[in-house]
Design a protein around this motif. Structure first.
Motif, mmCIF file in Angstrom:
data_model
loop_
_atom_site.group_PDB
_atom_site.id
_atom_site.type_symbol
_atom_site.label_atom_id
_atom_site.label_comp_id
_atom_site.label_asym_id
_atom_site.label_seq_id
_atom_site.Cartn_x
_atom_site.Cartn_y
_atom_site.Cartn_z
ATOM 1 N N THR A 131 34.669 -26.775 19.187
ATOM 2 C CA THR A 131 34.814 -26.440 19.514
ATOM 3 C C THR A 131 36.046 -25.110 19.858
ATOM 4 O O THR A 131 37.035 -25.270 20.239
ATOM 5 N N GLU A 133 38.182 -23.323 21.448
ATOM 6 C CA GLU A 133 38.409 -22.925 23.079
ATOM 7 C C GLU A 133 40.172 -23.093 22.958
ATOM 8 O O GLU A 133 40.053 -24.473 22.457
ATOM 9 N N PRO A 139 38.600 -17.916 24.996
ATOM 10 C CA PRO A 139 37.584 -18.866 23.545
ATOM 11 C C PRO A 139 37.215 -18.372 23.209
ATOM 12 O O PRO A 139 37.226 -16.502 23.561
ATOM 13 N N SER A 149 29.997 -21.863 23.090
ATOM 14 C CA SER A 149 30.757 -22.106 22.182
ATOM 15 C C SER A 149 30.418 -21.282 20.910
ATOM 16 O O SER A 149 28.830 -21.118 20.908
ATOM 17 N N LEU A 386 30.084 -22.831 26.997
ATOM 18 C CA LEU A 386 31.872 -22.685 26.863
ATOM 19 C C LEU A 386 32.583 -23.313 28.415
ATOM 20 O O LEU A 386 31.524 -23.722 29.304
ATOM 21 N N GLY A 387 33.258 -24.330 28.210
ATOM 22 C CA GLY A 387 34.017 -25.216 28.868
ATOM 23 C C GLY A 387 32.795 -27.032 29.000
ATOM 24 O O GLY A 387 33.724 -27.267 29.080
ATOM 25 N N SER A 390 35.612 -27.871 26.250
ATOM 26 C CA SER A 390 37.135 -27.475 26.298
ATOM 27 C C SER A 390 38.678 -28.489 26.630
ATOM 28 O O SER A 390 37.966 -29.343 26.977
#
Length: 465
Positions: A131, A133, A139, A149, A386-387, A390
């Motif tokens: 990803t 990020e 990101p 992502s 997202l995350g 990460s």
């Protein structure tokens, strides 16, 4: 709430792909300057939402070769490739890169295709994550839904191509880094055979070279034209030429199916549904499709994970020599440091790992005695929010999640074989789902011919519709 972002509008770029833009320039209906300006304006409009740009060229790097197949087509280069006048930061905060003094070896081949480079796109630190990020920066976001992502490691290039900023952008692939963002962003992503294009310094320094250079596009003909254009500059005499592939072939293929993840992870039901749908489409086109056995066992995944960690370890210990004297390994992100620490705990295994991985190419080649292509998912699970992956999350959690997510793509990298992601479906929430097609060494041509047939039979979804 889902937020879809795209840059398509009624400007010089319109809805054209790269080949269409090059044809309009060739006929004098568009100029290189107005096309570049339109792409710059599109980038400025959507980049605040996508965060896909690392550096912009002060002046677009335009080609002087009007006969090049992609002359005047605007593009971006991934920020792990040297371009004269722009820094190469590799997605890392471990040092501050100075502008490159010259174009890198592969960059010269990329530029020979005639494209106009507008800048450089994001990647996660040294391309080690799946990803795009960062710990201390925003990101890169997926234009189909900015809460998700864009994949990696060519995530910035994928985001811009999917959003319509440019029709084609550079990517490279050391474990899925073209195919994964292609799957996440609904693009065509072909990882070529090892040695098909000129290697960059990273690839040349690896104990086993995993990296192949390529592009991300929205149409099969853009990818096919790029391969033909790059071949004009340099062709590896050890590989059969690809040439300019302009449409599907008439022959019917024997296609093997790999469905279950080699790691033992569960395959997401929605991805399985798109794979089954694709198999039905292949059969309707007259191809013979049947399940086959993996050419490797689960130990391959463990060996690849060790080698992946080895690369992070080597970056940390050699960065001052290979990158910059100011390189500070303590400033690498937590995921990279975690990978390096994992390798320290298994360093005694490394000779056996390197020996076994070095033999994978022969094993892979044997598996194509009875089939021409293999079809499989690109990823075992849907594009994550997202995350989830990460680099600032606990290392063990991210590592285990990656092992379950990235299960299909690494084999082609270790074997040095070509593999292609095509956007063959979508999740219930509308995010793209990719399907992967793998071929024998040097047989990109068959992949492109089949891709044309699939694109014609089931046109790829477009973000603006």
């Amino acid at each position: 709430m889902a937020l879809r972002v795209h840059a398509f509008t009624d400007d010089a770029l319109g809805d054209h792909d790269g080949v269409g833009i090059a044809e309009l320039i060739r006929r004098g209906e568009l100029s290189v300057a107005e096309v570049a300006k339109a792409a710059q304006e599109r980038a400025a409009r959507v980049n605040p939402a996508l965060n896909a740009v690392v550096a912009e060229a002060d002046t677009p790097l335009a080609s002087a070769d009007r006969d090049a197949l992609l002359y005047g087509v605007p593009t971006f280069v991934k920020d792990n490739t040297d371009l004269a006048g722009l820094p190469t930061q590799h997605g890392s905060a471990a040092w501050r890169a100075r502008p490159a003094k010259a174009d890198g070896p592969f960059a010269k081949q990329f530029l020979s295709t005639g494209m106009t480079v507008l800048g450089k796109t994001t990647l996660p630190e040294f391309g080690l994550n799946a990803t795009t990020e960062f710990v201390a920066a925003e990101p890169t976001r997926n234009p189909w839904d900015t809460g998700f992502s864009s994949g990696a490691s060519s995530g910035g290039s994928a985001a811009f191509v999917a959003a319509g900023v440019v029709p084609i952008a550079h990517g490279n692939d050391g474990g899925g880094s073209i195919r994964i963002p292609a799957a996440c962003c609904g693009l065509v992503g072909l990882k070529p055979t090892r040695g098909r294009h000129i290697d960059g310094p990273q690839a040349r320094s690896m104990p086993i070279n995993l990296v192949s250079e390529g592009v991300l596009t929205r149409t099969v003909r853009d990818t096919a034209t790029y391969f033909a254009a790059a071949e004009r500059f340099w062709r590896n005499p050890a590989l059969p030429p690809v040439g300019l592939v302009e449409g599907p072939a008439q022959r019917r293929l024997r296609i093997g199916v790999l469905s279950e993840p080699i790691t033992g992870a569960a395959l997401d039901p929605q991805i399985r549904g798109v794979l089954d749908d694709t198999i039905a489409l292949l059969e309707s086109l007259g191809h013979e499709v049947r399940p086959i056995a993996y050419p490797v066992d689960r130990g391959f995944a463990e060996d690849f994970a060790t080698y992946w960690a080895m690369l992070a370890f080597l970056l940390g210990v050699t960065g001052k020599l290979t990158l910059d004297r100011a390189f500070d390994a303590a400033r690498l992100d937590p995921f990279t440091r975690g990978l390096a620490a994992r390798f320290r705990g298994s360093i005694l295994r490394s000779p056996g790992v390197l020996y076994r991985l070095s033999r994978i190419g022969h094993v892979y080649a044997e598996s194509f005695r009875d089939v021409e292509l293999v079809v499989s998912p690109v990823l075992a699970s849907l594009t994550p929010r997202l995350g989830y992956l990460s680099p600032d999350q606990p290392f063990d959690e991210v590592f285990d999640r990656l092992l379950s997510y990235v299960t299909y793509t690494p084999l082609a990298n270790v074997a040095g074989a070509p593999a292609l992601s095509l956007p063959m479906g979508a999740s219930d929430t509308g995010l793209p789902i990719g399907v992967m097609f793998s071929a024998a060494h040097g047989d990109e041509r068959t992949l492109l011919e089949l891709a044309y047939a699939l694109e014609s039979a089931r046109p790829f979804r477009r973000i603006q519709r």
